[in-house]
Design an enzyme around this catalytic site. Structure first.
Site, PDB file in Angstrom:
ATOM      1  N   CYS A  78      14.450  44.333 -12.181  1.00  0.00           N
ATOM      2  CA  CYS A  78      13.094  44.649 -11.745  1.00  0.00           C
ATOM      3  C   CYS A  78      12.806  46.027 -11.130  1.00  0.00           C
ATOM      4  O   CYS A  78      12.685  47.042 -11.961  1.00  0.00           O
ATOM      5  CB  CYS A  78      12.750  43.353 -10.791  1.00  0.00           C
ATOM      6  SG  CYS A  78      11.140  42.977 -10.896  1.00  0.00           S
ATOM      7  N   HIS A 107      14.279  38.970 -13.817  1.00  0.00           N
ATOM      8  CA  HIS A 107      15.358  38.605 -12.763  1.00  0.00           C
ATOM      9  C   HIS A 107      16.627  37.832 -13.456  1.00  0.00           C
ATOM     10  O   HIS A 107      16.380  36.628 -13.265  1.00  0.00           O
ATOM     11  CB  HIS A 107      14.926  38.157 -11.408  1.00  0.00           C
ATOM     12  CG  HIS A 107      14.279  39.132 -10.645  1.00  0.00           C
ATOM     13  ND1 HIS A 107      14.799  40.002  -9.785  1.00  0.00           N
ATOM     14  CD2 HIS A 107      12.917  39.538 -10.469  1.00  0.00           C
ATOM     15  CE1 HIS A 107      13.738  40.660  -9.137  1.00  0.00           C
ATOM     16  NE2 HIS A 107      12.907  40.263  -9.577  1.00  0.00           N
ATOM     17  N   GLU A 152      19.649  37.457 -12.859  1.00  0.00           N
ATOM     18  CA  GLU A 152      20.362  36.714 -11.854  1.00  0.00           C
ATOM     19  C   GLU A 152      19.899  35.235 -11.361  1.00  0.00           C
ATOM     20  O   GLU A 152      20.630  34.367 -10.909  1.00  0.00           O
ATOM     21  CB  GLU A 152      20.405  37.616 -10.716  1.00  0.00           C
ATOM     22  CG  GLU A 152      19.228  37.520  -9.777  1.00  0.00           C
ATOM     23  CD  GLU A 152      18.185  38.703 -10.147  1.00  0.00           C
ATOM     24  OE1 GLU A 152      18.363  39.296 -11.469  1.00  0.00           O
ATOM     25  OE2 GLU A 152      17.498  39.416  -9.522  1.00  0.00           O
TER      26      GLU A 152
HETATM   27  N1  GLN Z   1       7.936  46.055  -6.280  1.00  0.00           N
HETATM   28  C1  GLN Z   1       8.104  45.846  -7.806  1.00  0.00           C
HETATM   29  C2  GLN Z   1       6.940  45.429  -8.417  1.00  0.00           C
HETATM   30  O1  GLN Z   1       6.171  44.496  -7.655  1.00  0.00           O
HETATM   31  C3  GLN Z   1       9.379  45.294  -8.182  1.00  0.00           C
HETATM   32  C4  GLN Z   1       9.520  43.743  -7.789  1.00  0.00           C
HETATM   33  C5  GLN Z   1      10.721  43.293  -7.848  1.00  0.00           C
HETATM   34  O2  GLN Z   1      11.822  43.806  -7.811  1.00  0.00           O
HETATM   35  N2  GLN Z   1      11.051  41.764  -7.735  1.00  0.00           N
HETATM   36  O3  GLN Z   1       6.776  45.216  -9.444  1.00  0.00           O
END
Ligand code: GLN
Length: 536
Positions: free
Chosen positions: A383, A509, A511
């Protein structure tokens, strides 16, 4: 079978592993072939975990349906190997919201609205509806917080009331300290805690004792005396090598049989194949190889490991599958900013930049990614990690100096990462993210992502507000950043990869869906690459 309820409470203090006890019982009952699901009560007045700081509260876990829930849900899913829904999460905030809406709508017909019965009735109703809707044999309810907290007192009261009509068992998880100077396990704190519980009208059916070492016979005797319980109802939950061993530790003590017996179930047998499958995983997790891989996690919440618990678990699952060992190095991104990458990152076999929000540490993470790319160290970006991988590439390969995300610099000349258009006008924090399981279309055969999943269509969970700005897709691509996956309508980038060495960033994600019985494919590929790196 009429649904049976198991209520897991915590005495004395938090952090005793109620979540692990709940997860282990979920696993055990599912190995017995029962249909079982958890419910978690959380007394805080937040609607859900979405707005909580991982530094205070640990990781925000995301479910398929987009529910942003307590990190205990991660453990439930990892043990149960099932996707849960947000219906399992009942928070003080959700209840209050519901009650107030009802009150404004005049549904209480002039009554004064009270914790008892209105709130407690609502809790019981949700629990019973959940059981019947899912046609469950068992519901295991973990009550967040500690007995004696004001926050969870109405949940405990609701369960006490439920125990008069339903088949319900209380399990109290407590702590048995050992004073080193005396060399003896002490039961007095636990005894005081029972009194508190009994004062709420609840006598526990089992006591699970958290301790560093195995319970001593004298400890069991004392607890049994003061809690009015036969000795067999005092269960050891002393420290184990891995939390995944806890179901086996319970089974070895006969806790499974006694629990079923308490419900009047005498002849049910555990599924041997399922049990063996779990035993094999546990021994693979416990296996220590001579040369562990050195894996660095570069983030900004590294002081509180709970912030990245799913990432750590995903590494554990893959390492067990591949029969490799690993050492995790938790790296504060800001330390890279001050000390430079070489000193901190040299010798790592793989680097992960996990998810995150906000500006702090960002430059350190970008420096780490550059170091990984230039030194061909396997890299996995999750992400935020994928967004920073794209920024690093834009800056240092495409020559877009000062490229950034509008999350960190609204005035950047090259906003390679930008707010998704539909997010711009939203101010309600709870509604401003792309959340939950979403389909991903793999674009390139033989890409890292394709080889990991061995599929052109995959699904992973998301939680983000920003994304790759489509204007920069051509220039990134031209300069060699592979765009290997997109949304099915191709409007958003889902994964990017390096060409010359193992490096992949994913907007999702993975994970969050990794489980001992089905490790996240990208983590398996990453660890494979890290093993190859270690052999160099
Ligand atoms: N801050 C980034 C976003 O809002 C990444 C978010 C995250 O890593 N879950 O897109």
């Amino acid at each position: 079978m009429h649904t049976k309820f198991i209520i897991v409470l915590g005495s004395l203090m938090s952090g005793l592993g109620k979540g692990a006890v709940t997860s282990s019982l979920l696993k055990i009952l599912s190995m017995y072939g029962y249909k079982v699901l958890p419910i978690k009560f959380d007394g805080y007045l937040n609607y859900d975990c979405g707005t909580m700081n991982p530094y205070r509260h640990g990781e925000v876990f995301v479910l398929d349906d987009g529910g942003e829930v307590d990190m205990d849900f991660g453990m439930y899913e990892r043990f149960l190997n099932k996707n849960l829904t947000k219906a399992s999460s009942i928070t003080g905030g959700k209840l209050m919201d519901h009650i107030l809406k009802n009150e404004r709508a005049g549904r209480y017909l002039g009554e004064d609205v009270q914790i008892i019965p209105h709130l407690t009735d609502e809790i019981k109703k949700r629990v019973l509806d959940f059981a019947s809707k899912n046609k469950l044999d068992f519901v295991i309810i973990e009550v967040g917080g500690t007995v004696g907290d004001i926050e969870n007192s109405y949940f405990i009261e609701a369960m006490r009331q439920l125990s008069t009509s339903e088949d319900l068992v209380f399990i109290d998880v407590t702590y048995i300290p050992k004073l080193n100077v005396v060399g003896e396990q002490k039961t007095k704190p636990a005894q005081s805690a029972f009194r508190l519980l009994m004062g709420s009208g609840i006598i526990p059916d089992f006591i699970v004792c958290r301790s560093e070492e195995r319970l001593e016979e004298s400890t069991i005797r004392k607890l049994s005396l003061f809690a009015n319980l036969p000795k067999e109802r005092i269960v050891d939950s002393s420290d184990l090598n891995t939390v995944y061993e806890l179901p086996l530790h319970f089974i070895r003590q006969g806790f499974d049989k006694r629990l079923l017996y308490r419900f009047g179930i005498k002849d049910r047998k555990i599924n041997k194949n399922k049990l063996i499958r779990w035993q094999k995983i546990v021994s693979a997790v416990n296996e220590q190889k001579n040369k562990p891989l050195s894996i660095g996690i570069v983030g900004k919440y590294t002081h509180l490991r709970d912030s990245y618990v799913s990432v750590k678990e995903a590494i554990t699952h893959s390492s067990a599958k591949l029969h490799v060992s690993y050492n995790l190095k938790w790296i504060e991104a800001e330390d890279i900013e001050s000390a430079g990458p070489e000193k901190i990152l040299a010798g790592l076999n793989g680097i992960i930049v996990p998810g995150g929000f906000g500006k702090r540490g960002i430059e350190g993470m970008i420096t780490a990614i550059r170091y990984a790319r230039e030194n061909k160290i396997p890299f996995l970006g999750l992400c935020l990690g994928m967004q920073l991988m794209s920024i690093e590439f834009a800056r240092n390969v495409c020559g877009l100096k000062g490229a950034n995300s509008s999350e960190f610099n609204k005035n950047s000349k090259y906003k390679v990462i930008d707010l998704m258009p539909e997010q711009r006008s939203i101010s309600d924090k709870g509604a401003s993210m792309r959340l939950g399981a979403l389909p991903i279309k793999v674009l390139k055969k033989d890409s890292i992502i394709h080889m990991a999943y061995n599929n052109m269509a995959v699904s992973e969970r998301h939680r983000h507000r920003y994304e790759i700005n489509n204007r920069y897709r051509p220039i990134l691509n031209r300069n060699g950043l592979v765009i290997s996956a997109v949304t099915p309508d191709r409007s958003r980038v889902e994964a990017v990869e390096w060409k010359d060495s193992f490096g992949i960033g994913t907007q999702s994600h993975p994970e969050l869906k990794s489980r001992p019985e089905s490790p996240a494919p990208l983590f398996v590929s990453f660890l494979n690459a890290a093993s190859a790196n270690a052999e160099k």
